[in-house]
Design a protein around this motif. Structure first.
Motif, PDB file in Angstrom:
ATOM      1  N   MET A  73       0.850  -1.025  -0.002  1.00  0.00           N
ATOM      2  CA  MET A  73       0.088   0.079   0.080  1.00  0.00           C
ATOM      3  C   MET A  73       0.923   1.264  -0.104  1.00  0.00           C
ATOM      4  O   MET A  73       0.708   2.346  -0.671  1.00  0.00           O
ATOM      5  N   LEU A  74       1.785   1.319   0.813  1.00  0.00           N
ATOM      6  CA  LEU A  74       3.006   2.422   0.908  1.00  0.00           C
ATOM      7  C   LEU A  74       3.467   2.614  -0.588  1.00  0.00           C
ATOM      8  O   LEU A  74       3.593   3.988  -0.980  1.00  0.00           O
ATOM      9  N   GLU A  75       3.678   1.557  -1.127  1.00  0.00           N
ATOM     10  CA  GLU A  75       4.669   1.674  -2.398  1.00  0.00           C
ATOM     11  C   GLU A  75       3.273   2.556  -3.548  1.00  0.00           C
ATOM     12  O   GLU A  75       3.963   3.205  -4.109  1.00  0.00           O
ATOM     13  N   LEU A  76       2.451   1.976  -3.441  1.00  0.00           N
ATOM     14  CA  LEU A  76       1.461   2.518  -4.301  1.00  0.00           C
ATOM     15  C   LEU A  76       1.051   3.871  -3.817  1.00  0.00           C
ATOM     16  O   LEU A  76       1.079   4.898  -5.071  1.00  0.00           O
ATOM     17  N   LEU A  77       0.940   4.297  -2.668  1.00  0.00           N
ATOM     18  CA  LEU A  77       0.785   5.586  -2.255  1.00  0.00           C
ATOM     19  C   LEU A  77       2.016   6.562  -2.919  1.00  0.00           C
ATOM     20  O   LEU A  77       1.881   7.631  -3.368  1.00  0.00           O
ATOM     21  N   LYS A  78       3.146   6.160  -2.836  1.00  0.00           N
ATOM     22  CA  LYS A  78       4.488   6.732  -3.232  1.00  0.00           C
ATOM     23  C   LYS A  78       4.202   6.953  -4.778  1.00  0.00           C
ATOM     24  O   LYS A  78       4.717   8.158  -5.277  1.00  0.00           O
ATOM     25  N   ALA A 115      -7.905   2.504  -3.487  1.00  0.00           N
ATOM     26  CA  ALA A 115      -7.724   3.154  -2.316  1.00  0.00           C
ATOM     27  C   ALA A 115      -6.687   4.115  -2.346  1.00  0.00           C
ATOM     28  O   ALA A 115      -6.787   5.088  -1.581  1.00  0.00           O
ATOM     29  N   SER A 116      -5.431   3.789  -2.842  1.00  0.00           N
ATOM     30  CA  SER A 116      -4.444   4.765  -2.940  1.00  0.00           C
ATOM     31  C   SER A 116      -4.879   6.007  -3.576  1.00  0.00           C
ATOM     32  O   SER A 116      -4.471   6.931  -3.099  1.00  0.00           O
ATOM     33  N   LYS A 117      -5.589   5.759  -4.795  1.00  0.00           N
ATOM     34  CA  LYS A 117      -5.961   6.842  -5.419  1.00  0.00           C
ATOM     35  C   LYS A 117      -6.880   7.996  -4.610  1.00  0.00           C
ATOM     36  O   LYS A 117      -6.812   9.003  -4.604  1.00  0.00           O
ATOM     37  N   LEU A 118      -7.821   7.177  -3.855  1.00  0.00           N
ATOM     38  CA  LEU A 118      -8.861   7.859  -3.132  1.00  0.00           C
ATOM     39  C   LEU A 118      -8.059   8.734  -1.969  1.00  0.00           C
ATOM     40  O   LEU A 118      -8.447   9.566  -1.486  1.00  0.00           O
ATOM     41  N   ILE A 119      -7.062   7.993  -1.420  1.00  0.00           N
ATOM     42  CA  ILE A 119      -6.226   8.636  -0.439  1.00  0.00           C
ATOM     43  C   ILE A 119      -5.443   9.771  -0.915  1.00  0.00           C
ATOM     44  O   ILE A 119      -5.374  10.665  -0.026  1.00  0.00           O
ATOM     45  N   VAL A 120      -5.023   9.722  -1.962  1.00  0.00           N
ATOM     46  CA  VAL A 120      -4.365  10.866  -2.632  1.00  0.00           C
ATOM     47  C   VAL A 120      -5.256  12.009  -2.728  1.00  0.00           C
ATOM     48  O   VAL A 120      -5.131  13.308  -2.649  1.00  0.00           O
TER      49      VAL A 120
END
Length: 210
Positions: free
Chosen positions: A1-6, A95-100
């Motif tokens: 998940m962290l890698e996707l967020l980065k 989920a990563s896109k929504l967090i961004v």
């Protein structure tokens, strides 16, 4: 998940639209503060106007356009199949896109608040309840992010071009704003409470002096 967020945040660095949206959050309070100072409305009027126009009208389309950029990028670059081969969880990717988008919404709200404080001091208006108003602005940013999710879901389902995304998001924001101002005097609950922007607008008034 962290890698996707980065990865998602690194993509945002190449998007000039985010910078333009930030500038909008900073510049918007300028003319409103001039009006508030000349009419003697005070800081509360400036702050409320920036929330109504900046967050409930402008921020919703901004989030929807950012969502279109993020969700359609893999489609436009034909990389979605490659991601499935890796494999990458589609739910985690979404989920990563929504967090961004949530981070963008909160940062936009903070910049808008800081701008109101700066322009109010320039206009010789006292900044009232600084911490409370900052937290309220952040909370509104989070709620606007939630309010934009139905429109974002429609954009993903229809999977159309960016022009459609822009038109749909502005229509969604304007509809919520117009219906809210037309029904704000009616008692809650009512049928218009199904509109998220209407619900946010009804939650805000007790925090203002007038």
């Amino acid at each position: 998940m962290l890698e996707l967020l980065k990865i998602e945040f690194s993509k945002m660095q190449r998007r000039p639209f985010i910078l333009i949206a930030t500038l909008a959050a900073i510049i918007l309070p300028a003319p409103i503060s001039l009006l508030a100072a000349r009419t003697g409305q005070g800081y509360d009027f400036l702050y409320k106007s920036v929330i109504n126009l900046g967050q409930l009208v402008l921020l919703v389309p901004i989030l929807c356009i950012v969502a279109a950029m993020l969700f359609f990028e893999e489609r436009d670059n034909n990389t979605l199949k490659s991601l499935k081969i890796v494999p990458v969880s589609m739910s985690l990717l979404a989920a990563s896109k929504l967090i961004v988008m949530l981070v963008v919404s909160i940062l936009y709200s903070i910049f808008a608040f800081v701008s109101t404080a700066v322009f109010s001091m320039i206009g010789h208006m006292a900044v009232e309840q600084f911490v409370t108003k900052l937290l309220l602005c952040i909370a509104t940013g989070i709620m606007v992010w939630v309010a934009s999710l139905p429109c974002i879901a429609l954009l993903i389902v229809f999977n159309r071009n960016y022009i459609f995304s822009v038109l749909c998001s502005f229509l969604y924001a304007l509809m919520g704003f117009i219906v809210t101002n037309a029904t704000i005097q009616t008692e809650a609950p009512n049928i218009f409470m199904i509109l998220p922007v209407n619900t946010i607008n009804r939650w805000l008034p007790p925090f203002f002096q007038n």
